[in-house]
Enzyme design. Structure first.
Site, PDB file in Angstrom:
ATOM      1  N   TYR A  67     -42.316  25.706  -1.174  1.00  0.00           N
ATOM      2  CA  TYR A  67     -42.003  26.717  -2.184  1.00  0.00           C
ATOM      3  C   TYR A  67     -42.919  27.936  -2.064  1.00  0.00           C
ATOM      4  O   TYR A  67     -42.474  29.069  -2.242  1.00  0.00           O
ATOM      5  CB  TYR A  67     -42.045  26.127  -3.601  1.00  0.00           C
ATOM      6  CG  TYR A  67     -40.727  25.462  -3.936  1.00  0.00           C
ATOM      7  CD1 TYR A  67     -39.633  26.221  -4.340  1.00  0.00           C
ATOM      8  CD2 TYR A  67     -40.561  24.094  -3.785  1.00  0.00           C
ATOM      9  CE1 TYR A  67     -38.412  25.626  -4.597  1.00  0.00           C
ATOM     10  CE2 TYR A  67     -39.337  23.498  -4.042  1.00  0.00           C
ATOM     11  CZ  TYR A  67     -38.262  24.267  -4.446  1.00  0.00           C
ATOM     12  OH  TYR A  67     -37.044  23.691  -4.685  1.00  0.00           O
ATOM     13  N   ASN A 108     -28.988  31.879  -7.657  1.00  0.00           N
ATOM     14  CA  ASN A 108     -30.185  32.225  -6.875  1.00  0.00           C
ATOM     15  C   ASN A 108     -31.452  32.164  -7.726  1.00  0.00           C
ATOM     16  O   ASN A 108     -31.430  32.469  -8.914  1.00  0.00           O
ATOM     17  CB  ASN A 108     -30.028  33.620  -6.269  1.00  0.00           C
ATOM     18  CG  ASN A 108     -28.843  33.693  -5.332  1.00  0.00           C
ATOM     19  OD1 ASN A 108     -28.323  32.658  -4.927  1.00  0.00           O
ATOM     20  ND2 ASN A 108     -28.410  34.892  -5.003  1.00  0.00           N
ATOM     21  N   ASP A 110     -34.211  33.822  -6.622  1.00  0.00           N
ATOM     22  CA  ASP A 110     -35.054  34.849  -5.997  1.00  0.00           C
ATOM     23  C   ASP A 110     -35.376  36.035  -6.906  1.00  0.00           C
ATOM     24  O   ASP A 110     -36.205  36.893  -6.548  1.00  0.00           O
ATOM     25  CB  ASP A 110     -34.414  35.352  -4.683  1.00  0.00           C
ATOM     26  CG  ASP A 110     -32.987  35.886  -4.865  1.00  0.00           C
ATOM     27  OD1 ASP A 110     -32.672  36.402  -5.954  1.00  0.00           O
ATOM     28  OD2 ASP A 110     -32.201  35.795  -3.894  1.00  0.00           O
ATOM     29  N   HIS A 136     -30.117  28.127 -11.768  1.00  0.00           N
ATOM     30  CA  HIS A 136     -31.025  27.196 -11.089  1.00  0.00           C
ATOM     31  C   HIS A 136     -32.491  27.585 -11.237  1.00  0.00           C
ATOM     32  O   HIS A 136     -33.340  27.088 -10.490  1.00  0.00           O
ATOM     33  CB  HIS A 136     -30.627  27.068  -9.604  1.00  0.00           C
ATOM     34  CG  HIS A 136     -29.295  26.404  -9.404  1.00  0.00           C
ATOM     35  ND1 HIS A 136     -28.550  26.519  -8.254  1.00  0.00           N
ATOM     36  CD2 HIS A 136     -28.579  25.598 -10.232  1.00  0.00           C
ATOM     37  CE1 HIS A 136     -27.421  25.824  -8.382  1.00  0.00           C
ATOM     38  NE2 HIS A 136     -27.425  25.260  -9.573  1.00  0.00           N
ATOM     39  N   GLY A 208     -20.772  35.311  -2.075  1.00  0.00           N
ATOM     40  CA  GLY A 208     -21.807  34.724  -1.235  1.00  0.00           C
ATOM     41  C   GLY A 208     -22.242  33.333  -1.633  1.00  0.00           C
ATOM     42  O   GLY A 208     -23.437  33.032  -1.609  1.00  0.00           O
TER      43      GLY A 208
HETATM   44  C1  BJW Z   1     -22.502  35.795   2.725  1.00  0.00           C
HETATM   45  C2  BJW Z   1     -23.371  36.628   3.402  1.00  0.00           C
HETATM   46  C3  BJW Z   1     -23.211  37.990   3.184  1.00  0.00           C
HETATM   47  C4  BJW Z   1     -23.906  34.620   3.935  1.00  0.00           C
HETATM   48  N1  BJW Z   1     -22.269  38.426   2.352  1.00  0.00           N
HETATM   49  N2  BJW Z   1     -21.561  36.244   1.913  1.00  0.00           N
HETATM   50  C5  BJW Z   1     -19.971  16.536  -8.562  1.00  0.00           C
HETATM   51  C6  BJW Z   1     -19.488  16.184  -7.323  1.00  0.00           C
HETATM   52  C7  BJW Z   1     -20.378  15.917  -6.280  1.00  0.00           C
HETATM   53  C8  BJW Z   1     -21.763  15.975  -6.460  1.00  0.00           C
HETATM   54  C9  BJW Z   1     -22.223  16.321  -7.688  1.00  0.00           C
HETATM   55  C10 BJW Z   1     -21.331  16.593  -8.718  1.00  0.00           C
HETATM   56  N3  BJW Z   1     -22.075  16.913  -9.815  1.00  0.00           N
HETATM   57  C11 BJW Z   1     -23.369  16.861  -9.479  1.00  0.00           C
HETATM   58  C12 BJW Z   1     -23.502  16.499  -8.201  1.00  0.00           C
HETATM   59  C13 BJW Z   1     -24.776  16.336  -7.446  1.00  0.00           C
HETATM   60  C14 BJW Z   1     -25.368  17.643  -6.999  1.00  0.00           C
HETATM   61  C15 BJW Z   1     -24.397  18.357  -6.050  1.00  0.00           C
HETATM   62  O1  BJW Z   1     -23.692  19.276  -6.425  1.00  0.00           O
HETATM   63  N4  BJW Z   1     -24.377  17.957  -4.792  1.00  0.00           N
HETATM   64  C16 BJW Z   1     -23.491  18.592  -3.806  1.00  0.00           C
HETATM   65  C17 BJW Z   1     -24.328  19.192  -2.670  1.00  0.00           C
HETATM   66  C18 BJW Z   1     -22.505  17.563  -3.310  1.00  0.00           C
HETATM   67  N5  BJW Z   1     -25.710  18.505  -8.136  1.00  0.00           N
HETATM   68  C19 BJW Z   1     -26.833  18.324  -8.809  1.00  0.00           C
HETATM   69  O2  BJW Z   1     -27.622  17.451  -8.520  1.00  0.00           O
HETATM   70  C20 BJW Z   1     -27.081  19.274  -9.963  1.00  0.00           C
HETATM   71  N6  BJW Z   1     -27.448  18.532 -11.113  1.00  0.00           N
HETATM   72  C21 BJW Z   1     -26.564  17.846 -11.859  1.00  0.00           C
HETATM   73  O3  BJW Z   1     -25.376  17.911 -11.644  1.00  0.00           O
HETATM   74  O4  BJW Z   1     -27.116  17.092 -12.874  1.00  0.00           O
HETATM   75  C22 BJW Z   1     -26.296  16.136 -13.540  1.00  0.00           C
HETATM   76  C23 BJW Z   1     -26.213  14.912 -12.676  1.00  0.00           C
HETATM   77  C24 BJW Z   1     -27.368  14.306 -12.256  1.00  0.00           C
HETATM   78  C25 BJW Z   1     -27.299  13.164 -11.445  1.00  0.00           C
HETATM   79  C26 BJW Z   1     -26.043  12.694 -11.043  1.00  0.00           C
HETATM   80  C27 BJW Z   1     -24.880  13.348 -11.451  1.00  0.00           C
HETATM   81  C28 BJW Z   1     -24.976  14.456 -12.287  1.00  0.00           C
HETATM   82  C29 BJW Z   1     -28.251  20.190  -9.683  1.00  0.00           C
HETATM   83  C30 BJW Z   1     -28.022  21.057  -8.505  1.00  0.00           C
HETATM   84  C31 BJW Z   1     -29.247  21.935  -8.263  1.00  0.00           C
HETATM   85  C32 BJW Z   1     -29.122  22.706  -6.945  1.00  0.00           C
HETATM   86  N7  BJW Z   1     -30.334  23.289  -6.624  1.00  0.00           N
HETATM   87  C33 BJW Z   1     -30.462  24.139  -5.450  1.00  0.00           C
HETATM   88  C34 BJW Z   1     -31.955  24.334  -5.203  1.00  0.00           C
HETATM   89  C35 BJW Z   1     -32.550  25.272  -6.272  1.00  0.00           C
HETATM   90  C36 BJW Z   1     -34.023  25.428  -6.113  1.00  0.00           C
HETATM   91  C37 BJW Z   1     -34.411  26.002  -4.779  1.00  0.00           C
HETATM   92  O5  BJW Z   1     -33.904  27.029  -4.345  1.00  0.00           O
HETATM   93  O6  BJW Z   1     -35.265  25.391  -4.165  1.00  0.00           O
HETATM   94  O7  BJW Z   1     -29.789  25.384  -5.660  1.00  0.00           O
HETATM   95  S1  BJW Z   1     -29.647  23.515  -3.990  1.00  0.00           S
HETATM   96  C38 BJW Z   1     -29.166  25.087  -3.361  1.00  0.00           C
HETATM   97  O8  BJW Z   1     -27.711  25.165  -3.309  1.00  0.00           O
HETATM   98  C39 BJW Z   1     -29.611  26.099  -4.406  1.00  0.00           C
HETATM   99  C40 BJW Z   1     -28.426  27.019  -4.477  1.00  0.00           C
HETATM  100  O9  BJW Z   1     -28.436  27.739  -5.702  1.00  0.00           O
HETATM  101  C41 BJW Z   1     -27.270  26.089  -4.327  1.00  0.00           C
HETATM  102  C42 BJW Z   1     -25.984  26.731  -3.910  1.00  0.00           C
HETATM  103  O10 BJW Z   1     -26.063  27.292  -2.639  1.00  0.00           O
HETATM  104  P1  BJW Z   1     -25.298  28.669  -2.344  1.00  0.00           P
HETATM  105  O11 BJW Z   1     -25.843  29.738  -3.173  1.00  0.00           O
HETATM  106  O12 BJW Z   1     -23.838  28.444  -2.428  1.00  0.00           O
HETATM  107  O13 BJW Z   1     -25.789  28.965  -0.832  1.00  0.00           O
HETATM  108  P2  BJW Z   1     -25.189  28.448   0.553  1.00  0.00           P
HETATM  109  O14 BJW Z   1     -26.233  28.643   1.560  1.00  0.00           O
HETATM  110  O15 BJW Z   1     -24.607  27.104   0.427  1.00  0.00           O
HETATM  111  O16 BJW Z   1     -23.972  29.444   0.849  1.00  0.00           O
HETATM  112  C43 BJW Z   1     -24.177  30.799   1.214  1.00  0.00           C
HETATM  113  C44 BJW Z   1     -22.839  31.472   1.332  1.00  0.00           C
HETATM  114  O17 BJW Z   1     -23.039  32.853   1.537  1.00  0.00           O
HETATM  115  C45 BJW Z   1     -22.009  30.970   2.533  1.00  0.00           C
HETATM  116  O18 BJW Z   1     -20.686  30.717   2.087  1.00  0.00           O
HETATM  117  C46 BJW Z   1     -22.019  32.147   3.509  1.00  0.00           C
HETATM  118  O19 BJW Z   1     -20.814  32.277   4.250  1.00  0.00           O
HETATM  119  C47 BJW Z   1     -22.179  33.311   2.564  1.00  0.00           C
HETATM  120  N8  BJW Z   1     -22.821  34.503   3.130  1.00  0.00           N
HETATM  121  N9  BJW Z   1     -24.216  35.844   4.206  1.00  0.00           N
HETATM  122  C48 BJW Z   1     -21.440  37.516   1.789  1.00  0.00           C
HETATM  123  N10 BJW Z   1     -24.023  38.892   3.844  1.00  0.00           N
END
Ligand code: BJW
Ligand code: ZN
Length: 270
Positions: A67, A108, A110, A136, A208
């Site tokens: 981090y 995000n 950030d 988040h 994004g």
């Molecule tokens: C561009 C570009 C340009 C690039 N222009 N575009 C239901 C179903 C399945 C699983 C679950 C569910 N409910 C809950 C879960 C579990 C889990 C989950 O979702 N897992 C999945 C991965 C399957 N969720 C959780 O655990 C959440 N908690 C929860 O639900 O609690 C209740 C619960 C608990 C226990 C059991 C069940 C329920 C919490 C999730 C927290 C996520 N945290 C993070 C880290 C934050 C801290 C840190 O940064 O360190 O958040 S993970 C990470 O992913 C971060 C982001 O916010 C998040 C999303 O990512 P994002 O923003 O979409 O980024 P990318 O990289 O994936 O995508 C980038 C995109 O940009 C791409 O599409 C590119 O093409 C595009 N791009 N350049 C335009 N220039």
């Protein structure tokens, strides 16, 4: 499904209440790495490996090191034209008496939306509804790993040894980044506010995000179910593309100015 930027601009022009739902891709052009996809690696760790409470209990120094590395990187980044186009649309909407007509919901951590807003406001007072809903959390806040104590912190965190890691002034336990890790609940108030905004907009601009992390990824579906038009901006198709009314494939830093520059939502429209 339409894929034209002109169609997307027309949809924006027709909207009275807009939600801009963003993910890591909006900050990519600021130099912040995304989580997934090509170039989407944070120093070779997948987010699932370190962004979880078990990793922190097992090796808090490693998690803090990751981090702190990210905090340093992000602190040196600046908002890009995508963040600015959104913030400037918010300021124009506020000038017309509708500070909540453009709501930003971001995954995000950030802080770049907040920085863009503060730059666009140039010191003017603003309505709290203009602040981004940070689903988040933030890299620049710390919270106690045990009690409720929290504090803003931009200054570096010392990670050279476990003993040097920051401690809670209330209970003495380790402090941690105030971000939402896998398996943790999002703040209920924050999620409720995001649901209310998504459920009452007439246009949801999804920018994004790979739309794979729940519950955040469901917010555009909430908007769609309530009748909103969904416009996606991404470099490539995502899990959300099938429900988008319009998809624009291109970088957010070019697409958002094309969609938003000069526009403010008209409360009489939509
Ligand atoms: C561009 C570009 C340009 C690039 N222009 N575009 C239901 C179903 C399945 C699983 C679950 C569910 N409910 C809950 C879960 C579990 C889990 C989950 O979702 N897992 C999945 C991965 C399957 N969720 C959780 O655990 C959440 N908690 C929860 O639900 O609690 C209740 C619960 C608990 C226990 C059991 C069940 C329920 C919490 C999730 C927290 C996520 N945290 C993070 C880290 C934050 C801290 C840190 O940064 O360190 O958040 S993970 C990470 O992913 C971060 C982001 O916010 C998040 C999303 O990512 P994002 O923003 O979409 O980024 P990318 O990289 O994936 O995508 C980038 C995109 O940009 C791409 O599409 C590119 O093409 C595009 N791009 N350049 C335009 N220039
Ligand atoms: Zn404490």
């Amino acid at each position: 499904m339409e894929t034209s930027i002109l169609e997307a601009r027309e949809a924006v022009e027709a909207a009275g209440r807009v939600v801009v739902f963003t993910g890591a891709g909006i900050s990519a052009e600021s130099g912040v790495p995304t989580f997934r996809g090509s170039g989407g690696l944070w120093r070779s760790f997948r987010p699932e490996q370190l962004a979880n409470p078990m990793a922190f209990s097992r090796d808090p120094r490693l998690v803090w090191e990751w981090y702190q590395w990210r905090r340093t990187l992000v602190r040196e980044c600046a908002p890009n034209p995508g963040h600015r186009a959104v913030a400037e649309a918010q300021v124009r909407a506020a000038a017309q008496g509708s500070p909540d007509a453009v709501r930003v919901i971001t995954q995000n951590v950030d802080g770049l939306h907040a920085r863009a807003l503060s730059e666009a406001l140039a010191g003017k007072a603003h309505d709290p509804a203009m602040e981004p809903i940070e689903l988040h959390g933030s890299l620049f806040r710390l919270t106690c790993s045990v009690c409720d104590y929290g504090q803003p912190r931009r200054a570096a965190v010392e990670t050279s040894s476990r003993a040097a890691l920051p401690r809670c002034p209330e209970c003495g336990k380790l402090m941690r980044p105030a971000v939402v890790w896998f398996g943790e609940m999002l703040e209920p108030d924050v999620l409720d506010e995001a649901h209310a905004a998504a459920g009452s907009c007439d246009l949801c601009l999804v920018v994004g995000t790979s739309a794979v992390v729940e519950p955040a990824a469901s917010l555009p579906r909430v908007a769609a179910a309530a009748g909103a038009t969904v416009v996606e901006v991404n470099l490539e198709p995502t899990a959300l593309t099938p429900i988008a009314d319009i998809a624009v494939f291109g970088p957010a830093g070019e697409t958002l100015p094309a969609l938003l520059d000069g526009w403010a939502p008209d409360p009489a429209v939509g």
